[in-house]
Design an enzyme around this catalytic site. Sequence first.
Site, PDB file in Angstrom:
ATOM      1  N   HIS A 254       1.850   4.807  -2.369  1.00 28.05           N
ATOM      2  CA  HIS A 254       1.593   5.739  -3.481  1.00 28.05           C
ATOM      3  C   HIS A 254       2.948   6.253  -3.970  1.00 28.05           C
ATOM      4  O   HIS A 254       3.660   6.935  -3.227  1.00 28.05           O
ATOM      5  CB  HIS A 254       0.687   6.874  -3.004  1.00 28.05           C
ATOM      6  CG  HIS A 254      -0.634   6.381  -2.493  1.00 28.05           C
ATOM      7  ND1 HIS A 254      -1.763   6.326  -3.285  1.00 28.05           N
ATOM      8  CD2 HIS A 254      -1.003   5.866  -1.288  1.00 28.05           C
ATOM      9  CE1 HIS A 254      -2.767   5.827  -2.587  1.00 28.05           C
ATOM     10  NE2 HIS A 254      -2.339   5.542  -1.368  1.00 28.05           N
TER      11      HIS A 254
ATOM     12  N   GLU B 210     -11.511   3.821   5.094  1.00 30.25           N
ATOM     13  CA  GLU B 210     -10.531   4.671   5.760  1.00 30.25           C
ATOM     14  C   GLU B 210     -11.303   5.783   6.479  1.00 30.25           C
ATOM     15  O   GLU B 210     -11.014   6.117   7.625  1.00 30.25           O
ATOM     16  CB  GLU B 210      -9.581   5.276   4.709  1.00 30.25           C
ATOM     17  CG  GLU B 210      -8.565   6.243   5.269  1.00 30.25           C
ATOM     18  CD  GLU B 210      -7.728   6.913   4.162  1.00 30.25           C
ATOM     19  OE1 GLU B 210      -8.146   6.873   2.983  1.00 30.25           O
ATOM     20  OE2 GLU B 210      -6.667   7.469   4.492  1.00 30.25           O
TER      21      GLU B 210
ATOM     22  N   HIS C   4       0.891  -1.170   0.000  1.00 33.48           N
ATOM     23  CA  HIS C   4       0.000   0.000   0.000  1.00 33.48           C
ATOM     24  C   HIS C   4       0.921   1.210   0.000  1.00 33.48           C
ATOM     25  O   HIS C   4       1.345   1.688   1.057  1.00 33.48           O
ATOM     26  CB  HIS C   4      -0.911  -0.033   1.232  1.00 33.48           C
ATOM     27  CG  HIS C   4      -1.910   1.095   1.273  1.00 33.48           C
ATOM     28  ND1 HIS C   4      -3.096   1.009   1.970  1.00 33.48           N
ATOM     29  CD2 HIS C   4      -1.898   2.328   0.715  1.00 33.48           C
ATOM     30  CE1 HIS C   4      -3.761   2.145   1.832  1.00 33.48           C
ATOM     31  NE2 HIS C   4      -3.048   2.962   1.082  1.00 33.48           N
TER      32      HIS C   4
ATOM     33  N   HIS D  51      -9.239   1.690  -2.246  1.00 32.85           N
ATOM     34  CA  HIS D  51      -9.302   2.269  -0.905  1.00 32.85           C
ATOM     35  C   HIS D  51     -10.762   2.265  -0.454  1.00 32.85           C
ATOM     36  O   HIS D  51     -11.644   2.691  -1.202  1.00 32.85           O
ATOM     37  CB  HIS D  51      -8.787   3.703  -0.911  1.00 32.85           C
ATOM     38  CG  HIS D  51      -7.293   3.807  -0.975  1.00 32.85           C
ATOM     39  ND1 HIS D  51      -6.549   3.223  -1.958  1.00 32.85           N
ATOM     40  CD2 HIS D  51      -6.413   4.432  -0.141  1.00 32.85           C
ATOM     41  CE1 HIS D  51      -5.256   3.491  -1.741  1.00 32.85           C
ATOM     42  NE2 HIS D  51      -5.153   4.222  -0.642  1.00 32.85           N
TER      43      HIS D  51
ATOM     44  N   ASP E  68       1.778   3.596   3.072  1.00 32.35           N
ATOM     45  CA  ASP E  68       0.862   4.575   2.456  1.00 32.35           C
ATOM     46  C   ASP E  68       1.633   5.753   1.838  1.00 32.35           C
ATOM     47  O   ASP E  68       1.975   5.690   0.665  1.00 32.35           O
ATOM     48  CB  ASP E  68      -0.166   5.064   3.486  1.00 32.35           C
ATOM     49  CG  ASP E  68      -1.477   5.493   2.836  1.00 32.35           C
ATOM     50  OD1 ASP E  68      -1.582   5.424   1.613  1.00 32.35           O
ATOM     51  OD2 ASP E  68      -2.409   5.899   3.568  1.00 32.35           O
ATOM     52  N   ASP E  69       1.909   6.803   2.622  1.00 35.72           N
ATOM     53  CA  ASP E  69       2.592   8.001   2.098  1.00 35.72           C
ATOM     54  C   ASP E  69       3.723   8.407   3.047  1.00 35.72           C
ATOM     55  O   ASP E  69       3.579   9.357   3.830  1.00 35.72           O
ATOM     56  CB  ASP E  69       1.603   9.182   2.004  1.00 35.72           C
ATOM     57  CG  ASP E  69       0.355   8.846   1.200  1.00 35.72           C
ATOM     58  OD1 ASP E  69       0.496   8.378   0.054  1.00 35.72           O
ATOM     59  OD2 ASP E  69      -0.754   9.045   1.722  1.00 35.72           O
TER      60      ASP E  69
HETATM   61 ZN   LIG Z   1      -3.462   4.936   0.397  1.00 38.69          ZN
END
Ligand SMILES: [Zn+2]
Length: 324
Positions: free
Chosen positions: A32, A207, A30, A204, A285-286
Amino acid sequence: MKDQKSLDFITALETGDRDLMQRVPRADVHNHVALGGDFQSWTKRAGLDLKEGKHHFPDFTIFQDEIEIILSYPYKNPTKKQTWDRLFSLFAETYELAISDGISYIEPVYDSTFLDFFDMNTELMIKTIGDQIDSYKSRITIMPEIGIMRTFNIKDVERTIFPCIESGFFKALDLYADERVGPPENFKHIYKAAKKAGMKLKAHAGELLDADFVQRSVEILNLDEVQHGISAANSKDVMTFLADRQTRLNICPSSNIQLCQVDSYKTHPLRILLDNGIKASVNTDDAIIFGRKSSDEFFSLYETDLYSTEELNQIRLNGFPDTL
Ligand SMILES: [Zn+2]
């Protein structure tokens, strides 16, 4: 009998040995691709004088503002070519951070609108991305995914996503951005095409929205995996649905905490999800925004005393495809 890597992982957790942890193969599924690097390293390399954010986003729009600050570097003012070059350097940051943290397998998601930087020349885009991936192949396995910004106009999405699906280059499809905008129904035909092309289906969900939204997304888009999906923990029925279907949740604890969807590692719904038979992986994620690596996530989960080392090792292994 456990294999040596599993034993090393468990020892690393028990002794807090970061070096050892970083020598154990882990997956990040996961991620980006433009936002997965290290903030300090990136600003230094790009020569930017940017202050790192606060790691606390009580509202999703504040988080989006933070993304905009990072992405203004490639997107604001430069030419098309400069924008792509700058995005490309952000991808490199993502791979470098993953490698430095010992990630051996990564599923980064590229946005379908990147195709506009190549004037819709899919072959050229794939060659450019592919060459960069190849340059890392001795250090990390990279499985590229293509993604949809759910907030974009559907006609624009269709224009860029179908050539990417047809290319056969991308191994999975993802759908992201504010899930309160762009219902899964809008993308059903695209997911059908991706399924036909043999791609893995991810999106997604859960969330920001509730458990029913997770189930609805899985059913409508026929998902193999859900990015986040944590609100499923609020519904026994939805957890049973996911467990029966063996739908994996690719969870990012720091992202959930910093976006104020969860108070702490201790109260993260991962515990409830595991107790209800759900398969989960732990990811970043980020990282450029959250400032946390995969190894940090495993140590923080271990420190809650809520997970056995065996459970965390299983979560580590869950991130890898069966074929690896
Ligand atoms: Zn994400």
